[in-house]
Design an enzyme around this catalytic site. Structure first.
Site, PDB file in Angstrom:
ATOM      1  N   GLN A   1      -1.865 -15.230 -24.379  1.00  0.00           N
ATOM      2  CA  GLN A   1      -1.930 -15.510 -23.710  1.00  0.00           C
ATOM      3  C   GLN A   1      -1.469 -16.433 -22.775  1.00  0.00           C
ATOM      4  O   GLN A   1      -1.182 -16.795 -21.795  1.00  0.00           O
ATOM      5  CB  GLN A   1      -2.705 -14.883 -22.397  1.00  0.00           C
ATOM      6  CG  GLN A   1      -3.046 -13.207 -23.069  1.00  0.00           C
ATOM      7  CD  GLN A   1      -4.414 -12.451 -22.140  1.00  0.00           C
ATOM      8  OE1 GLN A   1      -5.123 -12.411 -22.087  1.00  0.00           O
ATOM      9  NE2 GLN A   1      -5.769 -12.815 -23.562  1.00  0.00           N
ATOM     10  N   ARG A   2      -1.884 -18.009 -23.690  1.00  0.00           N
ATOM     11  CA  ARG A   2      -1.619 -18.641 -23.040  1.00  0.00           C
ATOM     12  C   ARG A   2      -0.486 -19.746 -23.930  1.00  0.00           C
ATOM     13  O   ARG A   2      -0.527 -20.675 -23.881  1.00  0.00           O
ATOM     14  CB  ARG A   2      -2.842 -19.672 -23.754  1.00  0.00           C
ATOM     15  CG  ARG A   2      -4.609 -19.140 -21.909  1.00  0.00           C
ATOM     16  CD  ARG A   2      -5.225 -20.715 -22.159  1.00  0.00           C
ATOM     17  NE  ARG A   2      -5.723 -20.990 -23.404  1.00  0.00           N
ATOM     18  CZ  ARG A   2      -7.029 -21.651 -23.799  1.00  0.00           C
ATOM     19  NH1 ARG A   2      -6.949 -20.783 -22.964  1.00  0.00           N
ATOM     20  NH2 ARG A   2      -6.875 -22.023 -24.205  1.00  0.00           N
TER      21      ARG A   2
ATOM     22  N   GLU B   1     -12.430  -9.748 -20.395  1.00  0.00           N
ATOM     23  CA  GLU B   1     -13.407 -10.350 -21.592  1.00  0.00           C
ATOM     24  C   GLU B   1     -14.679 -10.535 -21.108  1.00  0.00           C
ATOM     25  O   GLU B   1     -15.676  -9.881 -21.427  1.00  0.00           O
ATOM     26  CB  GLU B   1     -12.481 -11.511 -22.113  1.00  0.00           C
ATOM     27  CG  GLU B   1     -12.606 -12.464 -21.329  1.00  0.00           C
ATOM     28  CD  GLU B   1     -11.928 -14.142 -21.205  1.00  0.00           C
ATOM     29  OE1 GLU B   1     -11.922 -14.195 -22.715  1.00  0.00           O
ATOM     30  OE2 GLU B   1     -12.351 -14.989 -20.495  1.00  0.00           O
TER      31      GLU B   1
ATOM     32  N   ARG C   1      -9.190   2.647 -31.000  1.00  0.00           N
ATOM     33  CA  ARG C   1      -9.179   1.215 -31.277  1.00  0.00           C
ATOM     34  C   ARG C   1      -9.313  -0.120 -30.258  1.00  0.00           C
ATOM     35  O   ARG C   1      -8.819   0.471 -28.916  1.00  0.00           O
ATOM     36  CB  ARG C   1      -7.586   1.019 -31.790  1.00  0.00           C
ATOM     37  CG  ARG C   1      -7.208   2.135 -33.376  1.00  0.00           C
ATOM     38  CD  ARG C   1      -7.868   1.652 -34.672  1.00  0.00           C
ATOM     39  NE  ARG C   1      -7.711   1.995 -35.964  1.00  0.00           N
ATOM     40  CZ  ARG C   1      -8.015   3.333 -36.202  1.00  0.00           C
ATOM     41  NH1 ARG C   1      -8.825   3.864 -35.427  1.00  0.00           N
ATOM     42  NH2 ARG C   1      -7.340   3.474 -37.162  1.00  0.00           N
TER      43      ARG C   1
ATOM     44  N   MET D   1      -7.756 -12.389 -20.680  1.00  0.00           N
ATOM     45  CA  MET D   1      -8.458 -13.584 -20.679  1.00  0.00           C
ATOM     46  C   MET D   1      -8.711 -12.838 -19.301  1.00  0.00           C
ATOM     47  O   MET D   1      -8.103 -12.326 -18.053  1.00  0.00           O
ATOM     48  CB  MET D   1      -7.955 -14.414 -20.972  1.00  0.00           C
ATOM     49  CG  MET D   1      -8.174 -14.896 -22.248  1.00  0.00           C
ATOM     50  SD  MET D   1      -7.705 -16.325 -22.638  1.00  0.00           S
ATOM     51  CE  MET D   1      -8.206 -17.280 -24.579  1.00  0.00           C
ATOM     52  N   GLY D   2      -9.442 -14.207 -18.141  1.00  0.00           N
ATOM     53  CA  GLY D   2      -9.766 -14.400 -17.360  1.00  0.00           C
ATOM     54  C   GLY D   2     -10.961 -14.698 -16.804  1.00  0.00           C
ATOM     55  O   GLY D   2     -12.203 -15.045 -15.611  1.00  0.00           O
TER      56      GLY D   2
ATOM     57  N   ARG E   1      -4.135   8.080 -29.874  1.00  0.00           N
ATOM     58  CA  ARG E   1      -5.480   7.223 -30.111  1.00  0.00           C
ATOM     59  C   ARG E   1      -5.214   6.718 -28.375  1.00  0.00           C
ATOM     60  O   ARG E   1      -4.377   6.238 -27.627  1.00  0.00           O
ATOM     61  CB  ARG E   1      -4.871   6.047 -31.243  1.00  0.00           C
ATOM     62  CG  ARG E   1      -5.201   6.519 -32.116  1.00  0.00           C
ATOM     63  CD  ARG E   1      -4.598   4.795 -33.176  1.00  0.00           C
ATOM     64  NE  ARG E   1      -4.161   5.368 -34.471  1.00  0.00           N
ATOM     65  CZ  ARG E   1      -4.245   4.287 -35.318  1.00  0.00           C
ATOM     66  NH1 ARG E   1      -3.267   3.207 -35.026  1.00  0.00           N
ATOM     67  NH2 ARG E   1      -4.570   5.084 -36.652  1.00  0.00           N
TER      68      ARG E   1
ATOM     69  N   ASP F   1      -6.699 -18.385 -15.157  1.00  0.00           N
ATOM     70  CA  ASP F   1      -7.363 -16.784 -14.319  1.00  0.00           C
ATOM     71  C   ASP F   1      -7.129 -16.984 -13.179  1.00  0.00           C
ATOM     72  O   ASP F   1      -7.467 -16.069 -12.669  1.00  0.00           O
ATOM     73  CB  ASP F   1      -9.046 -17.973 -14.931  1.00  0.00           C
ATOM     74  CG  ASP F   1      -9.668 -18.033 -16.525  1.00  0.00           C
ATOM     75  OD1 ASP F   1      -8.198 -17.476 -16.996  1.00  0.00           O
ATOM     76  OD2 ASP F   1     -10.617 -18.815 -16.293  1.00  0.00           O
TER      77      ASP F   1
HETATM   78  O1  F6P Z   1     -10.097 -20.394 -18.453  1.00  0.00           O
HETATM   79  C1  F6P Z   1      -9.020 -19.905 -19.125  1.00  0.00           C
HETATM   80  C2  F6P Z   1      -9.705 -19.131 -20.083  1.00  0.00           C
HETATM   81  O2  F6P Z   1      -8.865 -18.896 -21.038  1.00  0.00           O
HETATM   82  C3  F6P Z   1     -10.417 -18.119 -20.472  1.00  0.00           C
HETATM   83  O3  F6P Z   1      -9.581 -16.780 -19.399  1.00  0.00           O
HETATM   84  C4  F6P Z   1     -11.146 -17.920 -21.422  1.00  0.00           C
HETATM   85  O4  F6P Z   1     -12.699 -17.266 -21.359  1.00  0.00           O
HETATM   86  C5  F6P Z   1     -11.327 -19.293 -21.961  1.00  0.00           C
HETATM   87  O5  F6P Z   1     -10.313 -20.285 -21.194  1.00  0.00           O
HETATM   88  C6  F6P Z   1     -11.187 -20.165 -23.773  1.00  0.00           C
HETATM   89  O6  F6P Z   1     -11.513 -20.984 -23.859  1.00  0.00           O
HETATM   90  P1  F6P Z   1     -11.109 -21.577 -25.389  1.00  0.00           P
HETATM   91  O7  F6P Z   1      -9.700 -21.468 -25.293  1.00  0.00           O
HETATM   92  O8  F6P Z   1     -11.323 -22.671 -25.095  1.00  0.00           O
HETATM   93  O9  F6P Z   1     -11.885 -19.814 -25.585  1.00  0.00           O
END
Ligand code: F6P
Length: 323
Positions: A253-254, A200, A245, A147-148, A140, A105
């Site tokens: 992203q992780r 988000e 869409r 996220m963030g 489209r 984040d």
């Molecule tokens: O804090 C990191 C984060 O990836 C946020 O960007 C996101 O809102 C949250 O964690 C998602 O959490 P979880 O993996 O518990 O759903």
């Protein structure tokens, strides 16, 4: 860790599953062999959990026992503001602890960048690039949700790097009419598709922040943000008539291989953290200031979320078409 072992003769253990592992004294020995090559791995070999140690009755006493049983001289905690609030709590209760800022984040105060952010931005940007292909081919609008939490760093960076037509960040309420004007301008000037990047945590005045109603609050009291992209896509289609869409990038992203930048930043933070331990800088966290790594009190890093300011809003609006 490498510096700790090679330069100071330290020994390391790694608690599993975040604070849960500390509470349960669940750990693995961390040797040079155990960490060989981990810079290539995303996530964490120690696993993770959202356990709020401060809320567990008798938690602090349990951790004191764990410190004693393992003859720990110090604890180094990697994580964002929630994790670091616990690191601070432990050091205030006499358990020597320091922090390393790790969150996609990028919202910890006092540091120019947290590690993990650059990798998330790289993945989100690559996704925007790919989405451009299908948006273009199919004429489209595609809304990409990233996220963030309450900070728009990922949306800002992926929107600018990916050349989005519209970039929306939680620091500013969404003006749906402005969004539709920007897209309509492009459609009226030879472009037949559009890309919107939305964070988000964005607020749509018509609906507020969009949370997953079925998900419980986590142990730090956070709702699970998700779904603004879909809501926005429906509104855009309704208001403009453009086929629209949405794609929620979510946990992609992780994942995957960290960028070179994150690998270097993570290792530089680690090198500084071990010096902090040997200098007994308890209750402090490593931070990046310009090109230098230094440290500040954890309480300053978590006092407020670091969010986008006018400088970044200007970049976003200067890149928009003039309607
Ligand atoms: O804090 C990191 C984060 O990836 C946020 O960007 C996101 O809102 C949250 O964690 C998602 O959490 P979880 O993996 O518990 O759903």
């Amino acid at each position: 860790m490498r510096k700790g072992i090679n330069h100071y003769g330290d020994e390391f253990i790694g608690f599993l599953n975040g604070w849960k592992g500390v509470l349960e004294n669940d750990f693995i020995p961390l040797t040079l062999e155990a960490v060989d090559g981990i810079q290539l791995k995303g996530g964490t070999i120690l696993h993770s959990s959202r356990t709020n140690l401060k809320k567990i009755p008798g938690g602090i006493e349990k951790v004191q026992e764990v410190f004693k049983a393992n003859k720990l001289d110090a604890l180094i905690a990697l994580g964002g503001d929630d994790t670091q609030s616990v690191t601070l709590f432990l050091s205030e209760h006499g358990m020597p602890s320091v922090g390393v800022p790790k969150t996609i984040d990028n919202d910890l105060s006092g540091t120019d960048q947290t590690f993990g952010f650059d990798t998330a931005v790289m993945i989100a940007t690559e996704a925007v690039d790919r989405i451009r292909t299908t948006a273009d081919s199919h004429n489209r609008v595609i809304v990409v949700e990233v996220m963030g939490r309450d900070a728009g760093w990922i949306a800002y960076a992926a929107g600018v790097a990916g050349g989005a037509d519209v970039t929306l960040v939680p620091e500013k309420d969404i003006d749906i009419n402005h969004v539709c004007e920007l897209l309509s301008y492009n459609y009226g000037h030879g472009k037949h598709y559009g890309i919107v990047v939305v964070s988000e945590g964005c607020h749509l005045p018509e609906v507020g922040q969009v949370v997953n109603e079925n998900a419980k609050l986590d142990s730090f009291g956070h709702a699970r943000l998700s779904g603004i992209g879909e809501k926005l896509a429906d509104l855009i289609e309704k208001k403009t008539g453009f086929e629209t869409r949405s794609v929620n990038l979510g946990h992609t992203q992780r994942g995957g291989v960290p960028t070179a930048y994150d690998r270097i930043l993570g290792q530089r933070y680690g090198l500084h953290a071990i010096d902090m331990v040997h200098d007994q800088k308890w209750g402090r966290i490593a931070v990046l200031r310009g090109l230098d790594i230094t440290d500040i009190p954890i309480k300053d890093a978590i006092a407020t979320n670091r969010r986008l300011d006018q400088r970044f809003f200007d970049v976003i609006s200067d890149l928009e078409v003039k309607v």
